[in-house]
Enzyme design. Structure first.
Site, PDB file in Angstrom:
ATOM      1  N   ILE A  42      79.396  29.330  46.215  1.00  0.00           N
ATOM      2  CA  ILE A  42      80.339  28.242  46.553  1.00  0.00           C
ATOM      3  C   ILE A  42      81.353  28.654  47.629  1.00  0.00           C
ATOM      4  O   ILE A  42      82.099  27.811  48.117  1.00  0.00           O
ATOM      5  CB  ILE A  42      81.083  27.683  45.312  1.00  0.00           C
ATOM      6  CG1 ILE A  42      81.728  28.793  44.492  1.00  0.00           C
ATOM      7  CG2 ILE A  42      80.158  26.825  44.462  1.00  0.00           C
ATOM      8  CD1 ILE A  42      82.661  28.274  43.403  1.00  0.00           C
ATOM      9  N   HIS A  69      74.425  40.546  40.469  1.00  0.00           N
ATOM     10  CA  HIS A  69      73.937  39.517  41.394  1.00  0.00           C
ATOM     11  C   HIS A  69      73.642  40.128  42.746  1.00  0.00           C
ATOM     12  O   HIS A  69      74.326  41.041  43.184  1.00  0.00           O
ATOM     13  CB  HIS A  69      74.920  38.348  41.537  1.00  0.00           C
ATOM     14  CG  HIS A  69      76.313  38.754  41.896  1.00  0.00           C
ATOM     15  ND1 HIS A  69      77.213  39.227  40.973  1.00  0.00           N
ATOM     16  CD2 HIS A  69      76.958  38.763  43.087  1.00  0.00           C
ATOM     17  CE1 HIS A  69      78.361  39.503  41.563  1.00  0.00           C
ATOM     18  NE2 HIS A  69      78.233  39.243  42.860  1.00  0.00           N
TER      19      HIS A  69
HETATM   20  P1  5GP Z   1      80.945  39.593  44.324  1.00  0.00           P
HETATM   21  O1  5GP Z   1      82.168  39.748  45.184  1.00  0.00           O
HETATM   22  O2  5GP Z   1      81.240  39.777  42.852  1.00  0.00           O
HETATM   23  O3  5GP Z   1      79.800  40.416  44.809  1.00  0.00           O
HETATM   24  O4  5GP Z   1      80.483  38.115  44.547  1.00  0.00           O
HETATM   25  C1  5GP Z   1      80.748  37.079  43.676  1.00  0.00           C
HETATM   26  C2  5GP Z   1      80.383  35.809  44.413  1.00  0.00           C
HETATM   27  O5  5GP Z   1      80.296  34.787  43.466  1.00  0.00           O
HETATM   28  C3  5GP Z   1      81.428  35.394  45.454  1.00  0.00           C
HETATM   29  O6  5GP Z   1      80.821  35.323  46.733  1.00  0.00           O
HETATM   30  C4  5GP Z   1      81.905  34.038  44.942  1.00  0.00           C
HETATM   31  O7  5GP Z   1      82.083  33.111  45.981  1.00  0.00           O
HETATM   32  C5  5GP Z   1      80.784  33.612  44.032  1.00  0.00           C
HETATM   33  N1  5GP Z   1      81.207  32.766  42.918  1.00  0.00           N
HETATM   34  C6  5GP Z   1      82.267  32.977  42.069  1.00  0.00           C
HETATM   35  N2  5GP Z   1      82.320  31.997  41.142  1.00  0.00           N
HETATM   36  C7  5GP Z   1      81.282  31.170  41.410  1.00  0.00           C
HETATM   37  C8  5GP Z   1      80.815  29.972  40.784  1.00  0.00           C
HETATM   38  O8  5GP Z   1      81.366  29.468  39.796  1.00  0.00           O
HETATM   39  N3  5GP Z   1      79.703  29.398  41.331  1.00  0.00           N
HETATM   40  C9  5GP Z   1      79.058  29.937  42.424  1.00  0.00           C
HETATM   41  N4  5GP Z   1      77.989  29.287  42.871  1.00  0.00           N
HETATM   42  N5  5GP Z   1      79.478  31.055  43.026  1.00  0.00           N
HETATM   43  C10 5GP Z   1      80.576  31.670  42.521  1.00  0.00           C
END
Ligand code: 5GP
Ligand code: ZN
Length: 136
Positions: A32, A100
């Site tokens: 998102i 992820h």
């Molecule tokens: P990280 O920084 O942990 O590698 O990435 C987490 C990602 O998850 C971020 O890019 C953030 O935008 C995304 N994200 C966080 N909450 C949500 C959500 O509720 N839905 C979606 N689709 N993405 C999310």
């Protein structure tokens, strides 16, 4: 929400997502806060926080799914290349502690642009329409 994990809640259908792909093991959906058009996350449905607490079997299965989703993005979008990113721990920029893989489509004209982990909220109507084009 089970174990207070946002991505577990998405996998359980308790929080909506712009789904691109799903099977018994994984779910893929648009981020998102996209770094680029088509920025997609691939998660295992079963909770683990990162590379170190995920079984080798699951990791092997995951990377094959990441390959499938990346191929789909490359087929449907203008996409000259893509980055696969996977953060482990807050020090590495991980904000959601559920394993992820980010797949970030890139264009040749982007080549000098850095990927920034700062939030860039996407347009929800656009993401909805894009997920419909990408879903397989
Ligand atoms: P990280 O920084 O942990 O590698 O990435 C987490 C990602 O998850 C971020 O890019 C953030 O935008 C995304 N994200 C966080 N909450 C949500 C959500 O509720 N839905 C979606 N689709 N993405 C999310
Ligand atoms: Zn989780």
């Amino acid at each position: 929400m089970k174990n207070n994990c946002v991505f577990c809640a998405i996998a359980a259908g308790e929080i909506p997502c712009f789904k691109v792909y799903e099977d018994d093991l994984v779910l893929a959906y648009l981020d998102i806060n996209p770094f680029a058009e088509g920025h997609t996350l691939v998660i295992p449905k079963e909770h683990s926080t990162g590379i170190l607490d995920t079984s080798p079997e699951t990791l092997r299965e995951m990377i094959v799914r990441v390959q499938k989703v990346a191929a789909r993005l490359k087929d449907v979008l203008p996409c000259d290349g893509f980055n696969i990113l996977q953060n482990n721990g807050p020090a590495a920029g991980q904000t959601v502690p559920h394993l992820h893989f980010h797949i970030v489509p890139r264009l040749g004209s982007d080549v000098a642009a850095d990927i920034s982990f700062a939030n860039h909220p996407g347009d929800m109507d656009h993401l909805k329409a894009l997920a419909e084009r990408l879903r397989f």
